[in-house]
Structure formats: structure tokens, C-alpha cells
Design an enzyme around this catalytic site. Structure first.
Site, short mmCIF file in Angstrom:
data_model
loop_
_atom_site.label_atom_id
_atom_site.label_comp_id
_atom_site.label_asym_id
_atom_site.label_seq_id
_atom_site.Cartn_x
_atom_site.Cartn_y
_atom_site.Cartn_z
N GLY A 353 0.82 -1.21 0.00
CA GLY A 353 0.00 0.00 0.00
C GLY A 353 0.85 1.25 0.00
O GLY A 353 2.08 1.19 0.17
N PRO A 354 0.23 2.39 -0.18
CA PRO A 354 0.96 3.66 -0.21
C PRO A 354 1.62 3.96 1.14
O PRO A 354 1.24 3.37 2.17
CB PRO A 354 -0.13 4.71 -0.51
CG PRO A 354 -1.30 3.92 -0.99
CD PRO A 354 -1.21 2.58 -0.37
N PRO A 355 2.60 4.85 1.17
CA PRO A 355 3.23 5.23 2.45
C PRO A 355 2.21 5.84 3.41
O PRO A 355 1.30 6.56 2.99
CB PRO A 355 4.27 6.29 2.03
CG PRO A 355 4.50 6.06 0.57
CD PRO A 355 3.22 5.55 0.02
N GLY A 356 2.38 5.53 4.68
CA GLY A 356 1.53 6.16 5.70
C GLY A 356 0.20 5.49 5.92
O GLY A 356 -0.67 6.05 6.59
N THR A 357 0.00 4.28 5.37
CA THR A 357 -1.29 3.61 5.57
C THR A 357 -1.28 2.65 6.76
O THR A 357 -2.25 1.94 6.98
CB THR A 357 -1.70 2.85 4.29
OG1 THR A 357 -0.59 2.06 3.84
CG2 THR A 357 -2.11 3.81 3.19
N THR A 360 3.60 -0.79 8.86
CA THR A 360 4.59 -1.16 9.88
C THR A 360 3.95 -1.25 11.26
O THR A 360 4.18 -2.20 12.02
CB THR A 360 5.74 -0.14 9.88
OG1 THR A 360 6.28 -0.05 8.57
CG2 THR A 360 6.83 -0.57 10.84
N SER A 676 -4.36 2.94 -18.81
CA SER A 676 -5.64 3.34 -18.22
C SER A 676 -6.07 4.75 -18.58
O SER A 676 -7.20 5.14 -18.28
CB SER A 676 -5.58 3.20 -16.69
OG SER A 676 -4.64 4.09 -16.15
N LYS A 719 -7.84 5.04 -7.25
CA LYS A 719 -8.29 6.08 -8.19
C LYS A 719 -9.59 6.72 -7.73
O LYS A 719 -9.75 7.94 -7.82
CB LYS A 719 -8.46 5.46 -9.59
CG LYS A 719 -7.14 5.02 -10.23
CD LYS A 719 -7.39 4.29 -11.54
CE LYS A 719 -6.08 3.84 -12.17
NZ LYS A 719 -6.29 3.09 -13.42
#
Length: 776
Positions: A353-357, A360, A676, A719
Site C-alpha cells: 500500500g501507499p506510504p503512511g497507511t 509497519t 488506463s 483512483k
């Protein structure tokens, strides 16, 4: 001093590494056949030649010869079979080349001789005395120079000859000797020789000092060895054990007590027997001792007891993380299986997933929910296979790999082991770390993982491995195949507001020493921070902005103010400054030829604008904006579709005959690729050619074919979240992406409408504004 007359023209003999000084005698080998004639001609004449040193071996004489050399007399010549001519030459005087007069069969030049001219005075005497004294010290320090040279120097009366003799004798480079040869003034020559002598003395003194230290260290080691042997004999006579014997006994007791696998026990016993026969002063002793420490400190049989209370585990997961239902469900399933079948193998999960989700931090919560130890290592930038498998003990400073180090740190053989940033592993000449991970992350193999340092099998099958990544594309397929991938998409605005209220704000209040009495946030203020101060799929920047507000309030309290602040949309700018992001969809799509597309990036979804324009030309298609090959092909397919369907679309059939089409995707510095954007490019073209703008509340994604079919694409959830964040009301999607809408939260579905299409003409009918813009 008699001056030997030097002819005005001399044959020139190049010398590679020799600098000849006047009055000095040197042996010299001539090995090149063309120079044999030079020697023969000189011997049949006055026996005088010019010896000039070569600057470097790259050029050819005379260009690579120094301008100043030495006229020399051939004293003796011996022919050596298959080797050349051996000469004994004596320097006569310094000479400078005035001009080269011939090159064949050998070099010949006009020369100007230089003789030493000086006036005796106190300064000259002082220089001579200093040079003799320093030379005497060099002879004392250097074992390579015979003591007789000191007497030779004392007997030389001519100061110039003294300087030349010293320079030719001491250990200096070719360039330093050439510099002395080119110094015609006697006093200056003596001064330069003094500098070289001082430098040589410093070098020799340092070399002697190092030699003395090495000898002293060797003597000390020998002395210690004999003393230890005597001490050992004394202890034996007294019936006592020395400290090293006691250490060996303690290690043997630990091995007996430790529940080691048979292979590890056998290796440990072999190493301790080797250690007992070894002198403790040897470096190998420390290596073997460290190895035994690793063997004894690893948790071969030590495990933590799993917390199989599913309800308690659910509470812990819900306490620390909002939503992420798919991940939580998978963890609870794992617990349920462990409860029914305790010997079930460990799982290998991959959070993408994207950073900060929260990937960790989710690993820590899982470890707490299971009641296990938590270990995390970052794989970002690792390029050496030995980082995973360890170094063999033959290398100096060898250590186990990161996996075994982590297990030792955890102190149990069943921790939750997080391998962070697995998509950022490197690869170079030292090996492929991702290949080393294939064994680690395979439940069918990792029960017998062998670290190069340990050299024995260690069971990793009880470890729960969790990996994290931002994208899957960079993870090699064999490695990806071993992991169960769980995708963590970004959060909606409403979810971010809830997470901020429940988790981020309390955490930052505590971190900055504040309470709710000092600072509160209204929901609308949090929403405005999300919309106008951050643009991300995760939560990191949102937490940073909240932390910024908290620090400003903490500053006021530290200055003595009694504050109770409520952050509202009206006073938000006082804390965070002007808005950083704006929604420009409406403005960007007011003109014909602009369509809003949706893109997927490693940090979440984004909206992109596709711009098209036409100008007079000859059927050219210009594509700009750092587009990749696939996106360029999508643009070409879109143009071909529009041309083939122009009559049906209500576009003049000859529109391309006398025009060039330019398609541009802004943010030109950022590379873009993928299929896309096909429908958005096609919509922008139709909008341009029909002179009707695209609706500002519509965004779209999908791949287009030449027949006008709309094919499904990936990254739908990301999106849609990007479109929602940008205030889009309608999202056009391929009909076959209908199944992906199940992952979209209900609050987003209530605020947006999804238009599912199969053909391009459906998009044109829905997306284009009914109003036609007047030309001009």
C-alpha cells in the site's frame, strides 16, 4: 676546478629512469639497436655524448625529453650477447639543448654547457656544513648507505659537486633529481638538497620508529606466551584452574544445559574442543569464542505462548487501527487455525500500500494480539546476499545475517518478524538478496534455514513473517509467489477525520505535553487539513500538520500563557498558513480538449488532466508530458478510433488532413505510463474536435481498443479515493471493474456516482457538455 671542453653538437642518448650528474660515474645499458651506432660513433670520436632523462614513456624523443641533461664521457663499453651494450659513463657538465639538428639514425643536438660558478663566502660555507651534517645523519639512519660515503662527502671541496653527489645518492624520485640538475646556481642547489635531506631524515626516522614498535610488540607477545605457560604450570602445581580453563568449563556446562539440536550440539562441541587446544592470544580464539556465544544465545527451543483468545486479539487490532477489515480478518483466521491445529506452519503475509497507511504499525499490533515478540528489519537498499545469509567465518569481522540477528534479538523462535520495504531490495556483484529470501519465506524450506556464519540448520517455520511494500512490480515473481498479498489502499476523507480524532490527535497531544483542555480540533478543521494541506493516500502528513499545531500551542504555554484553543476552519490559517492545495478541476476542464483522467501511483491514486489541441499542419501527432511507450500507444489508438468513427461522432471526416494534433499531460517532469488513460485521451480528442467541453464533475479511467471497447484496469480503489478527494461527482469505469466497487466504503458511494461503460461512445454521450463553445 678544471672545465672539460664540451663540443657544441652532441649525440643524444635518452635515459628512462636515470638522472646523471656531473663528475658522477654510472653504469648504463643500451638495448635499442638504433642507439648502437650512436655508441660506436662516439667511441670512434671524442667519446662524449649527451644523456637526457625521459619525462614520460607515452611520447617519443625528442618531445618527451627534459631540456637539461648531462654531457658524459664513455669510460668503458662491454657487449653483452642478446642483451645489448653495457656502458660505464662519467658526467662532465650540465648541458641545455639549444636545438635538435637531426633525428636519424639517432638524435643529435646543439647544446650549451653550464659550469659551476660561485664566490666563496660565509653563507656558502654554512650551507656546505649543513649539507654534510644532514647527509651524515641520513647515512646513520639508512642501513642501505655505506658509512664510507660520509668520508667521501667530507673530502669533496667543491660545493656544487657535493650537492650533486648527495642528490645522486639519497633515495629521491626522478623529478626531484631532475630539479637539482636544472638548478645552475650553487647556493640554490645546496638549499634544495638540504630540503630533500630533511624530508629523507623524517621518512627514515618514522620508518625506524615503526620497525621498533613492531619488534617491541613481537617481543611482548613472546614474553606473554612464556609467562602464561609458567602461570599455567603454577596453577597446575597448586591444583587450581586458570581463567581460560575455567571459561572452557563454563562453556561446556552451558552446552550441556542448553537444549540444542543434534547438529548444532555437535558443531558446538567440535568448536569448544578446538578452543581448548588454542592459545588465547591467537586471533582465532576470539573468532571461535564469538561463534560459541552465538550458538548458545540463539533461542533454538525457546518459544512464547500464543494468545489464542480471538475476542481479545480483535480488541487489540481495533484499538490501534481503524478499518483495515481484510487484514484483521486474515489475522483472526490465522489465530483460529492455530487454536484448532497448534502445529500449523507460520504464514508469510505481504502488506502492499501507499506510504503512511499503517503497514509497519500493523505488524506491532499483530505481535501484541498474538502475544509474540516483534522484530523489524528494513530491507531498503540492501544489496549484499550476506546481509540475509550471513558471512562465512573465514572473513574478518564475520557475523550472522539479519534474520538470525533478529531471532537472537527476539529471544524466541516464533516472533512476528517484519521485513520492511521488501520492494526496495537492491542487486549488484555481491549477490541477489531477494534470491536469499526465497528460502526464508518458503514454509516448505525454512525449517532448515542455514546461515553461512552458523553453518548449521535453524528452524524458521514457527516464525510469522510479514513483509511490507509500496509496489509489487519491483518484487521478483518467485519471491512474490511465496507471499500472501494483502492490499492496504488509502483512506477516504471521512476515514481520515475519524482516525485523526481517535488516534492521531490524542497521540500528538500526549507527545507535546498537552491535554484536551489546552487544544481541541473541530471536525471541519480536520477535514480542511486533509483537503487543503495534505495530498496523500496515507496519514503521515496529516499527523505532521496536527503536530505543528500542537507545538505552537505548547510554545504559548511555555511562554506563560494560559491557553484553551479550539482549531476551527476560520483560524486554521493562523496555525498552518495559506492553503497549499486547491481543486482546479472545474477551471481546467472549462475549455474543449481537456479531460480528467485517473492514475495509480505507489503513493496512492491521483487525478491527471489530458489536454489536446490542434493546429494547421500535415497529419502529425505530438505527444508530450514524459509519456511511456504504453501511454503513447494508447494515444495513437485513441486517435485511430476517432478517425475511423468521425462520421458517427459528428466530426468532419477530413479533420486530420490539414491539421496536427498535440496531446499533452501536465506535470511534464513526472514520468507517466500505462493503458488506463486511453479513454481520457479519446474523450479529450472528441471534446476538442466537437468543440464541446468535458463536464468538470466527471473523471474516468479505462483502456481503449481500436473498435472502441473499454477494457478493465487496476488500482480502482485508489483512483476512486483520489477522485473523491478532488471533489469529483461522477466516475466513469469499465463495466468489468464492477467487482472492484465492493472495496469502496459506503460513505464514498453515497457521495459519488459510478458510470459503468462497455464502449467509448457511451462515455462521449455522458461526459461531454451539451453546450458547444463558440469559435474565436
Amino acid at each position: 676546478m678544471t672545465k672539460t671542453p664540451i663540443p657544441k653538437e652532441l649525440p643524444i642518448l635518452p635515459a628512462k629512469d636515470i638522472v646523471l650528474f656531473p663528475h658522477m660515474v654510472l653504469p648504463f645499458m643500451v638495448m635499442e639497436e638504433p642507439l648502437f651506432k650512436l655508441v660506436d660513433d662516439a667511441l670512434s670520436g671524442d667519446k662524449i655524448i649527451g644523456l637526457f632523462t625521459v619525462k614520460d614513456e607515452e611520447g617519443r624523443p625528442p618531445e618527451n625529453l627534459y631540456k637539461v641533461g648531462c654531457a658524459a664521457s664513455i669510460m668503458k663499453m662491454i657487449k653483452v650477447p642478446e642483451a645489448g651494450l653495457r656502458l660505464l659513463i662519467q658526467g662532465l657538465a650540465r648541458v641545455t639543448v639549444e636545438d635538435y639538428i637531426s633525428k636519424e639514425p639517432y638524435l643529435k643536438a646543439k647544446v650549451i654547457p653550464h659550469y659551476d660558478e660561485y664566490k666563496k663566502d660565509v653563507e656558502l660555507d654554512a650551507l656546505v656544513t649543513n649539507v654534510r651534517g644532514l647527509f651524515h645523519k641520513v647515512i646513520e639512519l639508512s642501513p642501505a648507505l655505506p658509512p664510507e660515503l660520509d668520508m667521501v662527502a667530507t673530502n669533496i671541496d667543491e660545493p656544487g659537486i657535493l650537492a650533486d653527489m648527495v642528490a645522486s645518492t639519497i633515495n629521491i624520485g626522478k623529478s626531484d633529481k631532475q630539479e637539482i640538475l636544472e638548478t645552475f646556481d650553487v647556493k640554490q642547489r645546496l638549499l634544495k638538497v638540504m630540503g630533500l635531506l630533511n624530508r629523507e631524515i623524517e621518512t627514515l626516522e618514522l620508518a625506524n620508529k615503526i620497525q621498533s614498535q613492531v619488534k617491541a610488540d613481537m617481543d611482548k607477545a613472546q614474553r606473554e606466551f612464556f609467562l602464561r605457560q609458567q602461570l599455567k604450570a603454577i596453577h597446575k602445581e597448586l591444583g587450581e584452574k586458570d581463567e581460560y580453563e575455567a571459561e572452557i568449563e563454563a562453556l561446556k556446562a552451558k552446552i550441556e544445559k542448553k537444549k540444542l539440536p543434534q547438529e548444532a550440539r555437535k558443531e558446538a562441541e567440535r568448536e569448544i574442543n578446538r578452543l581448548a587446544r588454542m592459545n588465547p592470544a591467537y586471533p582465532e580464539y576470539t573468532v571461535a569464542r564469538n561463534y560459541l556465544d552465538w550458538i548458545l544465545e540463539l533461542p533454538w527451543q525457546e518459544s512464547t505462548k500464543d494468545n489464542l483468545d480471538i475476542a481479545a486479539a480483535r480488541r487489540i487490532l481495533d484499538r490501534d487501527h481503524y478499518n483495515l477489515e481484510k487484514v484483521k480478518k486474515r489475522i483472526l483466521e490465522y489465530l483460529a487455525v492455530r487454536k484448532i491445529k497448534p502445529d500449523a506452519k507460520g504464514s508469510i503475509l505481504c502488506f502492499v500500500g501507499p506510504p503512511g497507511t499503517g503497514k509497519t504499525s500493523l505488524g506491532k499490533a499483530i505481535a501484541e494480539a498474538l502475544g509474540r515478540k516483534f522484530v523489524r528489519i528494513s530491507l531498503g537498499g540492501i544489496r549484499d546476499e550476506a546481509e540475509i545469509r550471513g558471512h562465512r567465518r573465514t572473513y574478518v569481522g564475520a557475523m550472522p545475517g539479519r534474520i538470525i540477528q533478529g531471532i537472537k534479538k527476539a529471544g524466541s523462535n516464533n516472533p512476528v518478524f517484519m521485513l520492511d520495504e521488501i520492494d526496495k531490495l537492491g542487486l549488484d556483484f555481491r549477490g541477489d538478496p531477494s534470491a536469499a529470501l526465497l528460502e526464508v519465506l518458503d514454509p516448505e524450506q525454512n525449517y532448515a534455514f542455514v546461515d553461512h556464519y552458523l553453518g548449521v540448520e535453524f528452524d524458521l517455520s514457527k516464525v510469522m513473517f510479514i513483509t511490507t511494500a509500496n509496489i509489487l512490480d519491483t518484487i521478483p515473481m518467485p519471491l512474490r509467489d511465496r507471499m500472501e498479498v494483502l492490499e492496504l489502499a488509502g483512506y477516504t476523507v471521512a476515514e481520515k477525520v475519524l482516525i485523526a480524532k481517535k488516534y492521531l490527535i490524542p497521540r500528538q497531544l500526549e507527545a507535546n505535553g498537552l491535554t484536551e483542555r489546552h487544544l481541541r480540533f473541530e471536525d471541519e478543521a480536520i477535514k480542511n487539513i486533509v483537503l487543503y494541506y495534505t495530498r496523500e493516500a496515507g496519514l503521515r502528513n496529516l499527523e505532521r500538520e496536527i503536530a505543528s499545531v500542537c507545538r505552537q500551542v505548547a510554545t504559548k504555554i511555555a511562554e506563560g500563557e494560559d491557553v484553551s484553543i479550539v482549531v476551527t476552519p476560520d483560524n486554521l490559517e493562523e496555525f498552518l498558513g495559506p492553503q497549499r492545495f486547491y481543486f482546479e478541476v472545474a477551471e481546467r476542464t472549462m475549455a474543449p480538449g481537456v479531460a480528467t483522467g485517473l492514475a495509480w501511483t505507489p503513493s496512492g491514486g491521483e487525478i491527471i488532466f489530458i489536454e489536446a489541441t490542434k493546429m494547421k499542419g500535415k497529419k502529425g501527432l505530438i505527444l508530450t508530458g514524459s509519456l511511456g511507450e504504453v501511454m503513447k500507444e494508447s494515444a495513437e489508438a485513441a486517435l485511430s478510433y476517432v478517425r475511423s468513427q468521425s462520421k458517427k461522432l459528428g466530426i468532419p471526416e477530413d479533420f486530420y488532413e490539414y491539421n496536427d494534433i498535440h496531446i499533452h499531460v501536465p506535470s511534464g517532469a513526472i514520468p507517466k505510463d500505462g493503458p488506463s488513460a486511453g479513454v481520457a485521451i479519446c474523450t479529450a480528442l472528441v471534446s476538442l474536435l466537437k468543440n464541446r467541453p468535458v463536464r468538470s464533475d466527471v473523471a474516468m479511467t479505462g483502456e481503449i481498443t481500436l473498435r472502441g471497447l473499454v477494457l478493465p484496469v487496476g488500482g480502482i480503489k485508489e483512483k476512486v479515493l483520489a477522485a473523491h478527494l478532488a471533489g469529483i461527482k461522477y466516475v466513469i469505469l469499465p463495466k468489468r471493474n464492477d467487482k472492484d466497487l465492493k472495496e469502496i466504503s459506503e460513505d464514498v458511494k453515497q457521495e459519488m456516482k459510478f458510470v459503468l461503460v462497455e464502449r467509448m461512445d457511451e462515455i462521449v454521450d455522458f461526459a461531454l457538455d451539451k453546450r458547444r463553445v463558440k469559435d474565436g
